[in-house]
Design an enzyme around this catalytic site. Structure first.
Site, PDB file in Angstrom:
ATOM      1  N   TYR A   1      -1.655  -0.568  10.705  1.00 46.09           N
ATOM      2  CA  TYR A   1      -1.909  -0.816   9.145  1.00 46.09           C
ATOM      3  C   TYR A   1      -0.478  -0.400   8.611  1.00 46.09           C
ATOM      4  O   TYR A   1       0.158  -1.008   7.653  1.00 46.09           O
ATOM      5  CB  TYR A   1      -2.952  -0.096   8.649  1.00 46.09           C
ATOM      6  CG  TYR A   1      -3.235  -0.313   7.254  1.00 46.09           C
ATOM      7  CD1 TYR A   1      -3.699  -1.499   7.005  1.00 46.09           C
ATOM      8  CD2 TYR A   1      -2.812   0.641   6.202  1.00 46.09           C
ATOM      9  CE1 TYR A   1      -3.689  -2.082   5.485  1.00 46.09           C
ATOM     10  CE2 TYR A   1      -3.300   0.575   4.894  1.00 46.09           C
ATOM     11  CZ  TYR A   1      -3.632  -0.843   4.576  1.00 46.09           C
ATOM     12  OH  TYR A   1      -3.856  -1.266   2.900  1.00 46.09           O
TER      13      TYR A   1
ATOM     14  N   SER B   1       0.738  -0.990  -0.037  1.00 44.44           N
ATOM     15  CA  SER B   1      -0.041   0.223   0.076  1.00 44.44           C
ATOM     16  C   SER B   1       0.895   1.318  -0.212  1.00 44.44           C
ATOM     17  O   SER B   1       1.912   1.230   0.474  1.00 44.44           O
ATOM     18  CB  SER B   1      -0.910   0.132   1.302  1.00 44.44           C
ATOM     19  OG  SER B   1      -1.521   1.180   1.498  1.00 44.44           O
TER      20      SER B   1
END
Length: 249
Positions: free
Chosen positions: A155, A142
């Protein structure tokens, strides 16, 4: 002739979003696709669409956090298709919030899926891909694996881990004729944002969507993945960062 004719590709998180789009694109390019995800009904529908379009698909219901089931799935792939050439580690969850007071079960869920699930699938796939003559492992990280923000600390930790792991794996796997690519999407319109239920988080996500304007679609990332995998064997696209044009970070 498709760019992936004769290849077998396994895709985790194939029941929706980037995984689903990648499976359909790979199948259209001639690959036999193994669809790995928890939602059997969604896998069945995707498999039917691929086969109706003339492709070849093998749906396997699996939770990638269960190592025993990952081992069994890899055995089934070998039994059905005789080997494996490409693995796309796409399964992931994004649960956002401040570290203080955060639900620890959500930390465990992200670490289990984003890290351990990826590790299990990679560990079991490596010797199969090697013995099949080599191939490609794509890890979907990501933009959060590059840029940290308030509210996404854990995350960020998982996705920075995927990015670092991918480079170390690349150096190890090249001796087995296996290429490794880390793909880092920005804001993509998938179910990922829907994992969050906290009002402050959902408000921030929608604010970001409005600021960006046109966000990415799952198909945009699938095309990036195909670009890397379809290169000549001596070409290894190590990293692909894909943001919407309007995304600042």
């Amino acid at each position: 002739m498709g760019s992936l004719d004769g290849k077998v590709a396994a895709i985790t998180g194939a029941s929706s979003g980037i995984g689903e789009a990648t499976a359909e694109l790979f199948a259209a390019e001639g690959a036999k696709v193994v669809l790995l995800a928890r939602r059997a009904d969604r896998l069945g529908g995707l498999s039917k669409r691929i086969e109706d379009a003339g492709g070849d698909a093998l749906p396997i219901e699996i939770d990638v956090t269960d190592h025993g089931k990952v081992e069994a799935a890899m055995g089934e792939i070998t039994s059905q298709f005789g080997g494996l050439h490409h693995l796309v580690n796409n399964a992931g969850v994004m649960l956002l919030g401040a570290v203080e007071g955060w639900d620890i079960s959500e930390w465990r869920r992200m670490i289990d899926v984003n890290l351990m699930g990826l590790l299990y699938c990679t560990r079991e796939a490596l010797p199969i891909i090697r013995d099949s003559g080599g191939g490609h492992i794509v890890n979907v990280s990501s933009v959060a694996g590059r840029t940290a923000n308030f509210g996404s600390a854990v995350y960020n930790m998982t996705k920075w881990g995927v990015t670092g792991f991918s480079e170390a794996l690349r150096q190890e796997a090249l001796n087995s004729n296996i290429r490794v690519t880390c793909v880092e999407p920005g804001f993509v319109d998938t179910e990922l944002q829907g994992h969050n239920k906290h009002p402050m988080v959902t408000e921030n996500v929608e604010k970001m969507r409005e600021e960006i304007g046109k966000v990415l679609e799952a198909e945009d990332i699938a095309r990036g993945i195909l670009y890397a995998v379809a290169q000549s064997d001596h070409v290894n696209v190590n990293e692909i960062l894909i943001r919407p044009t309007g995304q600042k970070r």
